[in-house]
Design a protein around this motif. Structure first.
Motif, PDB file in Angstrom:
ATOM      1  N   MET A 146      11.538  32.828  19.747  1.00  0.00           N
ATOM      2  CA  MET A 146      12.025  34.592  20.637  1.00  0.00           C
ATOM      3  C   MET A 146      12.857  33.583  21.645  1.00  0.00           C
ATOM      4  O   MET A 146      13.555  35.050  21.492  1.00  0.00           O
ATOM      5  CB  MET A 146      10.782  35.197  21.175  1.00  0.00           C
ATOM      6  N   ILE A 147      12.628  33.204  21.956  1.00  0.00           N
ATOM      7  CA  ILE A 147      13.326  32.519  23.332  1.00  0.00           C
ATOM      8  C   ILE A 147      14.736  32.209  23.021  1.00  0.00           C
ATOM      9  O   ILE A 147      16.219  32.250  23.140  1.00  0.00           O
ATOM     10  CB  ILE A 147      12.985  31.249  24.640  1.00  0.00           C
ATOM     11  N   ARG A 148      14.440  31.149  22.207  1.00  0.00           N
ATOM     12  CA  ARG A 148      15.863  30.674  21.423  1.00  0.00           C
ATOM     13  C   ARG A 148      16.367  31.874  20.109  1.00  0.00           C
ATOM     14  O   ARG A 148      17.736  30.901  20.167  1.00  0.00           O
ATOM     15  CB  ARG A 148      15.554  29.659  20.406  1.00  0.00           C
ATOM     16  N   LYS A 149      15.746  32.363  20.017  1.00  0.00           N
ATOM     17  CA  LYS A 149      16.334  33.744  18.943  1.00  0.00           C
ATOM     18  C   LYS A 149      16.448  35.035  19.183  1.00  0.00           C
ATOM     19  O   LYS A 149      17.252  36.030  17.824  1.00  0.00           O
ATOM     20  CB  LYS A 149      16.139  33.219  16.985  1.00  0.00           C
ATOM     21  N   SER A 150      16.853  34.980  20.304  1.00  0.00           N
ATOM     22  CA  SER A 150      17.233  36.197  20.609  1.00  0.00           C
ATOM     23  C   SER A 150      18.396  36.245  21.593  1.00  0.00           C
ATOM     24  O   SER A 150      17.906  36.349  22.648  1.00  0.00           O
ATOM     25  CB  SER A 150      16.210  36.927  21.740  1.00  0.00           C
TER      26      SER A 150
END
Length: 223
Positions: A146-150
């Motif tokens: 989530m932190i990488r792809k948001s």
């Protein structure tokens, strides 16, 4: 009392094309705490006075899981929000919340792999804005995704919490002992923000929930 996680759960159930089967799905559960009806802890829940807001950004089916502790945070902090995570099509209400000038958003996540300029270790309130703590609610692997792809989170500061104690979660097994459950992280964040009443009430609620949940698991094993 509005619990945004339970509201999200109800929305997902209504929209689901097939029924989600969580572990222990045949058990008769309280619709609020999701514990066995005989172990319900709802009577002991009391909201705290809190000048901060919380937002649970939940991975796919996280809101369905009886072991989820993001729901406990929403029980205690009155100003609470919950959204299902989506990489390419985030909820417009989530984007509006992040952009709301009344709030000061922080993504709560460890500093490892994060640009140093985004990382902060304290909560400083600016221009009378209310801190909004965004918790990435899922497994450790899911939270990293989530932190990488948001991209909509990329411009937000990251509040990094160093665990002062090993996790006492025990509801699900984390790959590493230092990885905390969402409610455990929230207890530390609220204390760091000076929200001591909310931190204490959440810790008490978490302990009660954990005890009842584990008692229910033992009862099933003994049956």
């Amino acid at each position: 009392m509005t619990n945004s996680v339970l509201k999200l759960r109800a929305q997902q159930i209504a929209m689901a094309k097939r029924e989600y089967k969580a572990r222990g799905s045949k058990l008769s559960r309280c619709e609020s705490c999701l514990l066995a009806e005989s172990l319900c802890i709802c009577d002991g829940v009391e909201q705290a006075q809190c000048e901060s807001a919380v937002c649970m950004l939940m991975y796919h089916n996280e809101s369905f899981k009886p072991s989820n502790t993001g729901r406990l945070i929403a029980d205690i902090v009155p100003d609470n929000y919950a959204f299902r995570w989506d990489r390419t099509d985030p909820d417009e209400a989530l984007l509006a919340l992040i952009a709301n000038p009344d709030y000061q958003p922080f993504v709560v996540f460890p500093s490892e792999g994060i640009e140093p300029l985004r990382v902060c270790t304290s909560v400083e309130r600016h221009d009378g804005k209310k801190p909004l703590f965004i918790f990435l609610d899922g497994t450790w692997r899911e939270a990293k995704k989530m932190i990488r792809k948001s991209p909509y989170l990329d411009g937000l500061p990251v509040l990094s919490i160093a665990p002062e104690r090993l996790s006492d979660y025990r509801l699900r097994v984390a790959p590493h002992a230092h990885q905390l459950g969402t409610a455990e992280v929230a207890i530390m964040v609220l204390a760091l923000a000076g929200e001591h009443q909310a931190a204490l009430k959440l810790e008490e609620h978490f302990i009660a929930f954990r005890g009842a949940y584990l008692k229910g698991k033992r009862s099933k094993l003994d049956a």
